[in-house]
Scaffold this motif. Sequence first.
Motif, short mmCIF file in Angstrom:
data_model
loop_
_atom_site.label_atom_id
_atom_site.label_comp_id
_atom_site.label_asym_id
_atom_site.label_seq_id
_atom_site.Cartn_x
_atom_site.Cartn_y
_atom_site.Cartn_z
N TYR A 57 0.57 -1.30 0.26
CA TYR A 57 0.06 -0.18 0.23
C TYR A 57 0.91 1.59 -0.26
N GLY A 58 0.07 1.87 -0.33
CA GLY A 58 0.99 3.56 -0.57
C GLY A 58 2.06 3.67 -1.52
N PRO A 59 2.98 4.67 -1.63
CA PRO A 59 4.42 5.10 -2.41
C PRO A 59 5.10 4.53 -2.81
N LEU A 60 5.19 4.26 -0.21
CA LEU A 60 6.78 3.32 -0.25
C LEU A 60 6.18 1.75 -0.19
N LEU A 61 5.04 0.60 -0.32
CA LEU A 61 4.91 -0.03 -0.70
C LEU A 61 5.38 -0.79 0.67
N VAL A 62 4.00 0.50 1.74
CA VAL A 62 3.79 -1.06 3.16
C VAL A 62 3.25 -1.99 3.11
N ILE A 63 3.41 -2.82 3.63
CA ILE A 63 3.09 -4.95 3.73
C ILE A 63 1.73 -4.86 4.89
N ILE A 64 1.11 -4.24 4.40
CA ILE A 64 -0.38 -5.13 4.98
C ILE A 64 -1.08 -6.26 4.84
N HIS A 65 -1.14 -7.17 5.98
CA HIS A 65 -1.61 -8.87 5.61
C HIS A 65 -2.87 -8.36 5.99
N ILE A 66 -3.82 -9.80 5.48
CA ILE A 66 -4.80 -9.75 5.50
C ILE A 66 -5.78 -9.66 7.08
N GLU A 67 -4.54 -10.39 7.80
CA GLU A 67 -5.05 -11.50 9.03
C GLU A 67 -4.83 -9.86 10.32
N ASP A 68 -4.68 -9.11 9.38
CA ASP A 68 -4.08 -7.84 11.32
C ASP A 68 -5.27 -7.02 10.45
N PHE A 69 -6.72 -6.74 9.50
CA PHE A 69 -7.40 -5.81 9.82
C PHE A 69 -8.17 -6.93 11.15
N GLU A 70 -9.50 -5.78 11.18
CA GLU A 70 -9.85 -6.68 12.28
C GLU A 70 -12.00 -6.08 12.24
N ILE A 71 -12.36 -7.16 12.73
CA ILE A 71 -13.64 -7.02 12.85
C ILE A 71 -14.38 -5.55 13.21
N VAL A 72 -14.77 -4.97 12.97
CA VAL A 72 -15.79 -3.77 13.49
C VAL A 72 -17.45 -3.55 12.89
N GLU A 73 -17.98 -3.34 14.67
CA GLU A 73 -19.01 -3.77 14.20
C GLU A 73 -20.34 -2.20 14.04
#
Length: 73
Positions: A57-73
Amino acid sequence: MSNYEYNYFDGEYFHTLNLVGLNQDSMVATVAVTYAGGISVKDFDLLQDESGLYFEYGPLLVIIHIEDFEIVE
C-alpha cells in the motif's frame, strides 16, 4: 458480512482501509480507502509470505497483511 477494517498512519494522515472483497482465485483484494477527507475503492494484487496473504500500500509499498484487519461493528 462483517466489516473488516485496518488503520494506518503515514506520519501525516490516518488511512482507514475497509476490506470490500477478497478473491483468492484471482489474488485480488478490493479495499475502500479513506484518508485526508477523501474515499476511493482500489484493487490490490495479493501476495503471500510466511505470515499469510498481504498487499502493498502507498508510495512506500507498506506491507499490510489481510489477517491484520479487525472486525468492526
